[in-house]
Design a protein around this motif. Structure first.
Motif, PDB file in Angstrom:
ATOM      1  N   ALA A 124       0.834  -1.206   0.000  1.00  0.00           N
ATOM      2  CA  ALA A 124       0.000   0.000   0.000  1.00  0.00           C
ATOM      3  C   ALA A 124       0.865   1.251   0.000  1.00  0.00           C
ATOM      4  O   ALA A 124       1.961   1.276   0.571  1.00  0.00           O
ATOM      5  CB  ALA A 124      -0.893   0.010   1.237  1.00  0.00           C
ATOM      6  N   SER A 128      -1.545   7.502   0.144  1.00  0.00           N
ATOM      7  CA  SER A 128      -2.971   7.374  -0.171  1.00  0.00           C
ATOM      8  C   SER A 128      -3.671   6.310   0.675  1.00  0.00           C
ATOM      9  O   SER A 128      -4.891   6.270   0.726  1.00  0.00           O
ATOM     10  CB  SER A 128      -3.158   7.031  -1.648  1.00  0.00           C
ATOM     11  OG  SER A 128      -2.724   5.704  -1.904  1.00  0.00           O
ATOM     12  N   HIS A 129      -2.872   5.422   1.285  1.00  0.00           N
ATOM     13  CA  HIS A 129      -3.404   4.288   2.062  1.00  0.00           C
ATOM     14  C   HIS A 129      -4.254   3.363   1.193  1.00  0.00           C
ATOM     15  O   HIS A 129      -5.187   2.727   1.673  1.00  0.00           O
ATOM     16  CB  HIS A 129      -4.187   4.769   3.293  1.00  0.00           C
ATOM     17  CG  HIS A 129      -3.365   5.619   4.204  1.00  0.00           C
ATOM     18  ND1 HIS A 129      -2.369   5.101   4.991  1.00  0.00           N
ATOM     19  CD2 HIS A 129      -3.380   6.956   4.409  1.00  0.00           C
ATOM     20  CE1 HIS A 129      -1.798   6.085   5.663  1.00  0.00           C
ATOM     21  NE2 HIS A 129      -2.389   7.222   5.325  1.00  0.00           N
ATOM     22  N   ARG A 130      -3.909   3.290  -0.078  1.00  0.00           N
ATOM     23  CA  ARG A 130      -4.594   2.429  -1.030  1.00  0.00           C
ATOM     24  C   ARG A 130      -3.617   1.369  -1.535  1.00  0.00           C
ATOM     25  O   ARG A 130      -2.408   1.614  -1.606  1.00  0.00           O
ATOM     26  CB  ARG A 130      -5.103   3.239  -2.239  1.00  0.00           C
ATOM     27  CG  ARG A 130      -6.051   4.385  -1.911  1.00  0.00           C
ATOM     28  CD  ARG A 130      -7.394   3.953  -1.384  1.00  0.00           C
ATOM     29  NE  ARG A 130      -8.017   3.022  -2.302  1.00  0.00           N
ATOM     30  CZ  ARG A 130      -8.945   2.136  -1.940  1.00  0.00           C
ATOM     31  NH1 ARG A 130      -9.355   2.067  -0.705  1.00  0.00           N
ATOM     32  NH2 ARG A 130      -9.464   1.310  -2.821  1.00  0.00           N
TER      33      ARG A 130
END
Length: 152
Positions: A124, A128-130
């Motif tokens: 990740a 963006s924590h994506r």
């Protein structure tokens, strides 16, 4: 220690951890959550020694993390103060942005399984924590750790 059996079986990353007082609950056995601390330490050691990926650089400079998205633990026997646990890490599966691991902790006798942990790490962006695809260097390093495909 890394082990690749001559018969072509998947590699294993092995680490021993001694059980200290701070790992134990009032009953004198390892508090269950401490096994996740052991897991986290072993995963970082595997990144650095097994995969030869600079873990702090991955997080701090490249801003890529490998958080645990799922964990499943089977606590099979207690471990006590002073025990030395032997943890074996193997790769179960590698995806586009994930890595499925199996860690098995035993006592001195390899048949004395104390804990079995299945974990899914997801690559990740720390900004963006994506989820993001595994970086090329990490994917290349993981090719040396063929997945077992086992579900145990």
């Amino acid at each position: 220690m890394q082990r690749t059996p001559a018969d072509g079986a998947p590699r294993q990353f092995i680490r021993e951890k001694k059980v200290y007082f701070h790992h134990c609950d009032p009953a004198g056995v390892v508090f269950f959550a401490q096994y996740l601390v052991f897991m986290n330490e072993i995963v970082q050691e595997w990144f650095e020694a097994g995969l030869t990926v600079d873990y702090p650089e991955l997080l701090l400079e490249r801003r890529i993390g490998m958080p645990t998205a799922r964990v499943e633990c089977d606590f099979l026997a207690p471990s006590a103060l002073g025990d030395t646990l032997r943890f074996t890490l193997s790769v179960q599966r590698t995806g586009e942005s994930s890595c499925h691991l199996l860690l098995v902790g035993t006592g001195p006798d390899p048949s004395d399984v104390r804990v079995r942990i299945k974990a899914i790490l997801v690559c990740a962006s720390l900004d963006s924590h994506r989820p993001v695809p595994l970086p090329d260097d990490l994917r290349t390093a993981l090719q040396d750790w063929p997945a077992t495909g086992l579900s145990t």
